[in-house]
Design a protein around this motif. Structure first.
Motif, PDB file in Angstrom:
ATOM      1  N   ILE A 136      -1.861   4.508   1.578  1.00  0.00           N
ATOM      2  CA  ILE A 136      -1.995   6.392   1.364  1.00  0.00           C
ATOM      3  C   ILE A 136      -0.868   5.882  -0.177  1.00  0.00           C
ATOM      4  CG2 ILE A 136       0.514   8.047   1.647  1.00  0.00           C
ATOM      5  CD1 ILE A 136       0.174   5.557   4.676  1.00  0.00           C
ATOM      6  N   GLY A 137      -1.827   6.924  -1.091  1.00  0.00           N
ATOM      7  CA  GLY A 137      -0.731   6.710  -2.226  1.00  0.00           C
ATOM      8  C   GLY A 137      -2.035   7.362  -2.991  1.00  0.00           C
ATOM      9  N   ASN A 138      -2.284   6.457  -4.479  1.00  0.00           N
ATOM     10  CA  ASN A 138      -2.878   7.377  -5.021  1.00  0.00           C
ATOM     11  C   ASN A 138      -4.063   6.496  -5.548  1.00  0.00           C
ATOM     12  OD1 ASN A 138      -2.978   9.172  -7.813  1.00  0.00           O
ATOM     13  ND2 ASN A 138      -0.559   8.709  -8.213  1.00  0.00           N
ATOM     14  N   VAL A 139      -4.739   7.131  -6.741  1.00  0.00           N
ATOM     15  CA  VAL A 139      -6.499   6.150  -6.986  1.00  0.00           C
ATOM     16  C   VAL A 139      -5.890   5.469  -7.960  1.00  0.00           C
ATOM     17  CG1 VAL A 139      -7.830   8.265  -6.768  1.00  0.00           C
ATOM     18  CG2 VAL A 139      -6.460   8.472  -8.930  1.00  0.00           C
ATOM     19  N   GLN A 140      -6.890   4.465  -7.476  1.00  0.00           N
ATOM     20  CA  GLN A 140      -6.333   2.373  -8.276  1.00  0.00           C
ATOM     21  C   GLN A 140      -7.261   3.193  -9.590  1.00  0.00           C
ATOM     22  OE1 GLN A 140      -5.357   0.061  -6.165  1.00  0.00           O
ATOM     23  NE2 GLN A 140      -5.121  -0.445  -8.170  1.00  0.00           N
ATOM     24  N   ALA A 141      -8.120   3.798 -10.047  1.00  0.00           N
ATOM     25  CA  ALA A 141      -8.942   3.637 -10.915  1.00  0.00           C
ATOM     26  C   ALA A 141      -7.929   3.862 -12.322  1.00  0.00           C
ATOM     27  CB  ALA A 141     -10.112   4.364 -11.045  1.00  0.00           C
ATOM     28  N   PHE A 153       6.152  13.243  -2.880  1.00  0.00           N
ATOM     29  CA  PHE A 153       7.008  11.733  -2.277  1.00  0.00           C
ATOM     30  C   PHE A 153       8.190  11.656  -1.857  1.00  0.00           C
ATOM     31  CE2 PHE A 153       4.940   8.022  -1.280  1.00  0.00           C
ATOM     32  CZ  PHE A 153       3.667   7.435  -0.629  1.00  0.00           C
ATOM     33  N   ALA A 154       8.880  12.327  -2.939  1.00  0.00           N
ATOM     34  CA  ALA A 154      10.395  12.236  -3.295  1.00  0.00           C
ATOM     35  C   ALA A 154      10.716  12.674  -2.238  1.00  0.00           C
ATOM     36  CB  ALA A 154      10.600  12.197  -4.804  1.00  0.00           C
ATOM     37  N   TRP A 155      10.018  14.639  -1.302  1.00  0.00           N
ATOM     38  CA  TRP A 155      10.770  14.961  -1.440  1.00  0.00           C
ATOM     39  C   TRP A 155      11.115  14.238   0.860  1.00  0.00           C
ATOM     40  CZ3 TRP A 155      13.471  19.044  -1.041  1.00  0.00           C
ATOM     41  CH2 TRP A 155      13.290  20.007   0.251  1.00  0.00           C
ATOM     42  N   GLN A 156       9.541  13.737   0.910  1.00  0.00           N
ATOM     43  CA  GLN A 156       9.920  12.940   2.108  1.00  0.00           C
ATOM     44  C   GLN A 156      10.245  11.497   2.038  1.00  0.00           C
ATOM     45  OE1 GLN A 156       7.233  15.482   3.237  1.00  0.00           O
ATOM     46  NE2 GLN A 156       6.136  14.047   4.463  1.00  0.00           N
ATOM     47  N   GLU A 164       9.642   3.745  -7.037  1.00  0.00           N
ATOM     48  CA  GLU A 164       8.712   2.835  -7.056  1.00  0.00           C
ATOM     49  C   GLU A 164       6.911   2.717  -6.174  1.00  0.00           C
ATOM     50  OE1 GLU A 164       9.412  -1.364  -4.012  1.00  0.00           O
ATOM     51  OE2 GLU A 164      10.117   0.290  -3.201  1.00  0.00           O
ATOM     52  N   VAL A 165       6.842   3.945  -6.062  1.00  0.00           N
ATOM     53  CA  VAL A 165       5.669   4.270  -5.610  1.00  0.00           C
ATOM     54  C   VAL A 165       4.840   3.969  -7.149  1.00  0.00           C
ATOM     55  CG1 VAL A 165       3.940   5.360  -3.835  1.00  0.00           C
ATOM     56  CG2 VAL A 165       5.683   3.809  -3.219  1.00  0.00           C
ATOM     57  N   MET A 166       5.079   5.378  -7.197  1.00  0.00           N
ATOM     58  CA  MET A 166       4.630   6.627  -8.206  1.00  0.00           C
ATOM     59  C   MET A 166       4.626   5.960 -10.473  1.00  0.00           C
ATOM     60  SD  MET A 166       3.562   8.787  -7.171  1.00  0.00           S
ATOM     61  CE  MET A 166       3.500   8.331  -5.624  1.00  0.00           C
ATOM     62  N   PHE A 167       5.536   5.072 -10.036  1.00  0.00           N
ATOM     63  CA  PHE A 167       5.564   4.249 -11.262  1.00  0.00           C
ATOM     64  C   PHE A 167       4.251   3.738 -11.323  1.00  0.00           C
ATOM     65  CE2 PHE A 167      10.449   4.922 -12.619  1.00  0.00           C
ATOM     66  CZ  PHE A 167      10.457   6.212 -11.923  1.00  0.00           C
ATOM     67  N   ILE A 169       0.317   3.122 -11.281  1.00  0.00           N
ATOM     68  CA  ILE A 169      -0.699   2.894 -11.491  1.00  0.00           C
ATOM     69  C   ILE A 169      -1.780   2.838 -10.015  1.00  0.00           C
ATOM     70  CG2 ILE A 169      -2.701   3.878 -12.370  1.00  0.00           C
ATOM     71  CD1 ILE A 169      -1.495   3.992 -14.763  1.00  0.00           C
ATOM     72  N   GLY A 170      -1.971   3.400  -9.261  1.00  0.00           N
ATOM     73  CA  GLY A 170      -2.682   3.036  -7.736  1.00  0.00           C
ATOM     74  C   GLY A 170      -1.683   2.283  -6.902  1.00  0.00           C
ATOM     75  N   SER A 171      -0.536   2.236  -7.146  1.00  0.00           N
ATOM     76  CA  SER A 171      -0.035   2.118  -5.876  1.00  0.00           C
ATOM     77  C   SER A 171      -0.289   2.948  -4.514  1.00  0.00           C
ATOM     78  CB  SER A 171       1.308   1.719  -6.204  1.00  0.00           C
ATOM     79  OG  SER A 171       2.119   1.510  -5.468  1.00  0.00           O
ATOM     80  N   ARG A 172       0.173   1.702  -3.565  1.00  0.00           N
ATOM     81  CA  ARG A 172      -0.552   2.161  -1.988  1.00  0.00           C
ATOM     82  C   ARG A 172       0.775   1.534  -1.292  1.00  0.00           C
ATOM     83  NH1 ARG A 172      -6.988   1.741  -2.113  1.00  0.00           N
ATOM     84  NH2 ARG A 172      -7.350   2.661  -4.442  1.00  0.00           N
ATOM     85  N   ILE A 173       0.575   2.366   0.047  1.00  0.00           N
ATOM     86  CA  ILE A 173       1.398   1.097   0.778  1.00  0.00           C
ATOM     87  C   ILE A 173       0.251   1.285   1.767  1.00  0.00           C
ATOM     88  CG2 ILE A 173       4.102   2.123   0.288  1.00  0.00           C
ATOM     89  CD1 ILE A 173       4.324   4.566   2.074  1.00  0.00           C
ATOM     90  N   ASP A 174       0.756   0.488   3.521  1.00  0.00           N
ATOM     91  CA  ASP A 174       0.258   0.853   4.448  1.00  0.00           C
ATOM     92  C   ASP A 174       1.110   2.216   5.303  1.00  0.00           C
ATOM     93  OD1 ASP A 174       2.118  -0.439   6.025  1.00  0.00           O
ATOM     94  OD2 ASP A 174       0.889  -2.153   5.344  1.00  0.00           O
ATOM     95  N   GLY A 175       0.079   1.898   6.748  1.00  0.00           N
ATOM     96  CA  GLY A 175       1.235   2.430   7.445  1.00  0.00           C
ATOM     97  C   GLY A 175       1.991   2.490   8.082  1.00  0.00           C
TER      98      GLY A 175
END
Length: 265
Positions: A136-141, A153-156, A164-167, A169-175
């Motif tokens: 889950i997250g954003n595109v890697q490229a 995301f912040a709302w959730q 931490e995730v959005m700063f 680029i391409g950061s992801r977390i697993d389920g």
């Protein structure tokens, strides 16, 4: 409407909508999104027998995000003005808000990739159940914008975790991490995902539709009063600004010239 990009079925009070572009990892083209809205509102929403809707994806992904080959992404600044770009962003944000307001519970069944627009689609659902190995997250490229994903995301999960995730680029977390920080209701082994979602949908479907609609409306109204809709629209304005920054312009030009694969590495 004859669907080309989704599958639809309904039985025993449960409607199932499946994004069905497996060769494209269920990338969200405008055609797919139009079909999705029709299935949600004209079929599931209008069917008095349907009490809950399950949204999933075929193949290896829930959705890898927006279709990067479409002109709405690659044509920014080259073929549109800032005002036209902003109008598109308003339309997009209002679409997610409208999906949130579907007067029936909507469960996201998330496996594989759930990136960018796919993440927004999952967050528009009322309940999110994920496979433990989902990404889950954003595109890697590379950089394609800023704001629209982060505010939801912040709302959730809260501001600090969202940053931490959005700063990056391409950061992801697993389920598993998605469940731990509160983005998902729960994470289960991939082999158990469909059964887990089905059990929950069956339990929800036992509740009278009138009560489900009122309960959802009450909670959604609270979110609106707390400013979520305004924040989403404001984030769309910021994303429009981001599209015209040099880093994003350079990446979009490379994307248009070489395609997504050609921009990696």
């Amino acid at each position: 409407m004859v669907y080309q990009h989704i599958l639809y079925s309904a039985e025993a009070g449960i409607a199932r909508i499946t994004l069905n572009r497996p060769d494209k990892l269920n990338a969200l083209s405008q055609a797919l999104l139009t079909e999705l809205e029709h299935a949600l509102f004209e079929q599931a929403g209008a069917d008095p027998q349907v009490r809950v809707v399950v949204l999933g994806g075929s193949g290896r992904a829930f959705s890898a995000g927006y279709d990067a080959t479409e002109a709405t992404i690659t044509g920014v600044s080259a073929t549109t003005s800032i005002s036209q770009d902003r109008e598109h962003m308003v339309f997009s944000q209002e679409r997610w808000w409208r999906i949130r307001q579907l007067p029936k519970p909507l469960i996201a069944q998330v496996h594989g990739y759930c990136l960018a627009g796919g993440t927004q689609l999952a967050m528009a659902c009322d309940i999110i159940i994920v496979a433990e190995d989902a990404q889950i997250g954003n595109v890697q490229a590379g950089p394609m914008g800023a704001g629209v994903l982060g505010v939801e995301f912040a709302w959730q999960v809260g501001g600090k975790r969202a940053k931490e995730v959005m700063f990056v680029i391409g950061s992801r977390i697993d389920g598993r991490e998605a469940e731990r920080i509160g983005w998902a209701n729960r994470a289960v082994p991939p082999s158990q995902l469909e059964a887990e979602v089905s059990r929950l949908a069956e339990r929800i479907a036992r509740t009278p539709l009138e009560l489900l609609t009122l309960e959802k409306t009450a909670i959604n109204r609270l979110e609106e009063l707390m400013g979520l809709r305004t924040a989403m629209l404001y984030a769309g304005d910021l994303d429009t600004i981001a599209h015209y920054t040099p880093p994003v312009q350079a990446f979009l030009a490379a994307l248009k010239e070489r395609g997504l694969r050609g921009t990696r590495g």
